[in-house]
Design an enzyme around this catalytic site. Structure first.
Site, short mmCIF file in Angstrom:
data_model
loop_
_atom_site.label_atom_id
_atom_site.label_comp_id
_atom_site.label_asym_id
_atom_site.label_seq_id
_atom_site.Cartn_x
_atom_site.Cartn_y
_atom_site.Cartn_z
N HIS A 128 1.33 4.90 1.68
CA HIS A 128 0.51 6.22 2.10
C HIS A 128 0.44 7.74 1.27
O HIS A 128 1.08 7.62 0.74
CB HIS A 128 1.11 6.30 3.49
CG HIS A 128 1.30 5.45 3.86
ND1 HIS A 128 0.45 5.36 5.54
CD2 HIS A 128 1.97 3.97 3.92
CE1 HIS A 128 0.93 4.12 6.21
NE2 HIS A 128 1.21 3.21 5.00
N HIS A 173 1.16 -1.19 -0.09
CA HIS A 173 0.21 -0.19 -0.09
C HIS A 173 1.05 1.22 -0.24
O HIS A 173 2.05 1.07 0.67
CB HIS A 173 -0.76 -0.12 1.26
CG HIS A 173 -0.10 -0.14 2.66
ND1 HIS A 173 -0.04 -1.34 2.66
CD2 HIS A 173 0.14 0.24 3.44
CE1 HIS A 173 0.77 -0.99 3.77
NE2 HIS A 173 0.98 -0.34 4.77
P1 AMP Z 1 1.86 0.58 7.14
O1 AMP Z 1 2.33 0.47 8.36
O2 AMP Z 1 2.78 0.69 6.57
O3 AMP Z 1 1.84 -1.06 7.11
O4 AMP Z 1 0.71 0.93 6.89
C1 AMP Z 1 0.19 0.19 7.29
C2 AMP Z 1 -1.59 1.32 7.90
O5 AMP Z 1 -2.99 0.83 8.26
C3 AMP Z 1 -1.64 2.00 9.22
O6 AMP Z 1 -0.96 3.28 8.88
C4 AMP Z 1 -2.70 1.73 9.77
O7 AMP Z 1 -3.31 3.28 10.55
C5 AMP Z 1 -3.49 1.22 8.51
N1 AMP Z 1 -4.99 0.89 8.82
C6 AMP Z 1 -5.36 -0.43 9.66
N2 AMP Z 1 -5.87 -0.74 9.83
C7 AMP Z 1 -6.72 -0.27 9.23
C8 AMP Z 1 -8.44 0.08 8.53
N3 AMP Z 1 -9.35 -0.90 9.35
N4 AMP Z 1 -8.71 1.26 8.16
C9 AMP Z 1 -8.16 1.99 7.48
N5 AMP Z 1 -6.25 1.59 7.70
C10 AMP Z 1 -5.56 1.31 8.64
#
Ligand code: AMP
Length: 114
Positions: free
Chosen positions: A102, A100
């Site tokens: 950001h 993903h």
């Molecule tokens: P990463 O740390 O780069 O793997 O990013 C994962 C992101 O997913 C984090 O910024 C979390 O806040 C976000 N995240 C986790 N669960 C959810 C959810 N259910 N809906 C939206 N974002 C989420």
């Protein structure tokens, strides 16, 4: 194989705020925003992380980045600027093993990142 968090979100098994969707990617609001605008855009195909993307994914990855820019523009971030971030692996801060990107904006972001 069990679905990733983002596959469950794409399948509407977990509620979320969707900001953009097409047949290849989905963009949502991050549940724990680190900036006034914090969106995530990911391929529906569960590529675990950028280090595991394959040559066959090159069109998908280009699409992901182009759509990230489109989503950022629609979110009103073009004039002020914004940051795209892809965390890869533990030291990179990756917590969800489904590739993903950001999209962060709405405040001055510092460099180097924490
Ligand atoms: P990463 O740390 O780069 O793997 O990013 C994962 C992101 O997913 C984090 O910024 C979390 O806040 C976000 N995240 C986790 N669960 C959810 C959810 N259910 N809906 C939206 N974002 C989420």
């Amino acid at each position: 194989m069990s679905k990733t968090l983002f596959e469950k979100i794409a399948a509407r098994e977990i509620p979320t705020q969707i900001v953009f969707e097409d047949d290849l990617v989905l963009a949502i609001r991050d549940i724990n925003p680190q900036a006034p605008t914090h969106l995530l855009i990911f391929p529906k195909k569960p590529v675990p992380r950028i280090a595991e993307a394959a040559p066959a994914d090159h069109q998908l990855l280009g699409h992901l980045l182009l759509k990230a820019a489109e989503v950022a523009e629609k979110a009103g971030l073009n004039q002020s600027g914004y940051r795209l971030v892809i965390n890869n692996g533990p030291a990179g801060g990756e917590t969800v093993p489904h590739l993903h990107c950001h999209i962060l904006g709405g405040r001055q972001l510092i460099w180097p990142p924490g």
